[in-house]
Design an enzyme around this catalytic site. Structure first.
Site, short mmCIF file in Angstrom:
data_model
loop_
_atom_site.label_atom_id
_atom_site.label_comp_id
_atom_site.label_asym_id
_atom_site.label_seq_id
_atom_site.Cartn_x
_atom_site.Cartn_y
_atom_site.Cartn_z
N CYS A 119 0.80 -1.22 0.00
CA CYS A 119 0.00 0.00 0.00
C CYS A 119 0.84 1.28 0.00
CB CYS A 119 -0.98 -0.03 1.16
SG CYS A 119 -2.41 1.04 0.87
N ARG A 156 -12.72 6.06 -0.67
CA ARG A 156 -11.50 5.25 -0.74
C ARG A 156 -11.84 3.90 -1.36
NH1 ARG A 156 -7.72 7.42 2.82
NH2 ARG A 156 -6.47 5.52 2.87
N HIS A 218 -3.48 -5.61 2.17
CA HIS A 218 -3.21 -5.63 3.62
C HIS A 218 -3.89 -6.86 4.20
CE1 HIS A 218 -1.78 -1.50 4.33
NE2 HIS A 218 -2.75 -1.03 3.59
N1 GLN Z 1 -2.07 7.01 2.29
C1 GLN Z 1 -2.18 6.18 1.16
C2 GLN Z 1 -3.56 6.27 0.52
O1 GLN Z 1 -4.42 6.69 1.07
C3 GLN Z 1 -1.86 4.72 1.57
C4 GLN Z 1 -2.81 4.17 2.57
C5 GLN Z 1 -2.29 2.87 3.21
O2 GLN Z 1 -1.12 2.52 3.19
N2 GLN Z 1 -3.16 2.11 3.83
O3 GLN Z 1 -3.73 5.82 -0.56
#
Ligand code: GLN
Length: 286
Positions: A119, A156, A218
């Site tokens: 990520c 998201r 993840h």
């Molecule tokens: N901050 C990054 C995003 O929002 C990665 C998020 C994360 O590693 N979970 O895409």
């Protein structure tokens, strides 16, 4: 209690830690990049998985944290890991990659050191990350990819993800705000069977270059994907001890529980488990 089919090949009884420590059959050195800043959604579970799967084979895994102020010696590690994190942390780490570790990390990857980047770490090892707010963050340019966050008002990419990886599947959980796009010649880790993947548009997930694997998965990723954990360990052992030694040093384990968890997640996202459990050959392309 797990029913163990005790065979010489598929023992699960970890060799006594002291026995492994004193007489390891092999030793691997893992560099954990930014362990205190990039560790969300159980990413540390990937380190524990490497550690246990090594211990079950009598392999000593030496784990070294490589934090913001540390130098990175590209020849010091057999395996590298970088986890995910919020935009705030990523700004500091982008600066450190630019000013300190970027060249060494590129040298390590070009020399074939296996690396797993999850990520936010995946985003920072690509060409750039344009966060929701603030300046564009230059990446280490290991992956031919870039990430753009469409802004806080846009949802998201959150949820479970299933991928086709070679003849088998990978399963995990993703939650980035950013959308990642691959360069023309870049190789994805896998094809999306369920979930968003890199951007929710092109049905591709992650990126692979040399032995470096970038992914949004993840969860943590490796406990439910023992085949990927062993694939990365096999690459590290092959590089240090030779390909034939790697096969000898990594006898198969009884991963019944891992595959039950994997398949349960596949079913939850409406994907039927594949019979193939292992990628056929360590060096085949996706
Ligand atoms: N901050 C990054 C995003 O929002 C990665 C998020 C994360 O590693 N979970 O895409």
């Amino acid at each position: 209690m797990r029913e163990m089919r005790e065979t010489s090949e598929m023992s699960r009884e970890p060799r006594a830690a002291s026995e492994t420590a004193e007489h390891p059959v092999a030793t691997l050195r893992l560099g954990h990049l930014y362990p205190d800043q990039l560790n969300v959604y159980g990413d540390r579970g990937n380190i524990l998985t490497f550690q246990r799967r090594c211990a079950w084979r009598g392999i000593a895994l030496e784990i070294a944290p490589v934090g913001g102020d540390d130098r990175l010696d590209p020849a010091a590690y057999d395996l590298l890991f970088i986890g995910g994190g919020q935009d705030r942390e990523q700004e500091d780490i982008a600066r450190d990659l630019r000013e300190r570790k970027g060249p060494a990390l590129r040298a390590a990857v070009e020399a074939g050191v296996p690396l797993l980047a999850v990520c936010g770490g995946y985003q920072l090892l690509a060409r750039f990350y344009r966060p929701a707010e603030g300046p564009e963050l230059q990446g280490a340019a290991i992956f031919d990819a870039w990430t753009i966050h469409p802004g806080k008002r846009v949802e998201r990419c959150v949820g479970n993800v299933a991928l086709r990886w070679r003849e088998t599947t990978l399963i995990g959980f993703e939650n980035p705000g950013g959308r990642t796009y691959l360069g023309a010649g870049a190789q994805p880790l896998g094809a999306v069977l369920a979930g968003f993947g890199n951007n929710g548009e092109d049905a591709r997930e992650g990126c692979v270059v040399h032995n470096a694997y970038g992914t949004y998965l993840h969860g943590s990723l490796l406990p439910k994907n023992p085949h990927l954990a062993d694939h990365l360990l096999a690459l590290a052992l092959a590089r240090r001890y030779g390909v034939s030694a790697a096969a000898r040093l990594l006898p198969p384990l009884d991963d019944t529980l891992e595959w039950q968890a994997h398949d349960a997640m596949l079913r939850r996202v409406g994907v039927s488990p594949t019979p193939a459990r292992l990628p056929l050959s360590p060096h085949a392309t996706t």
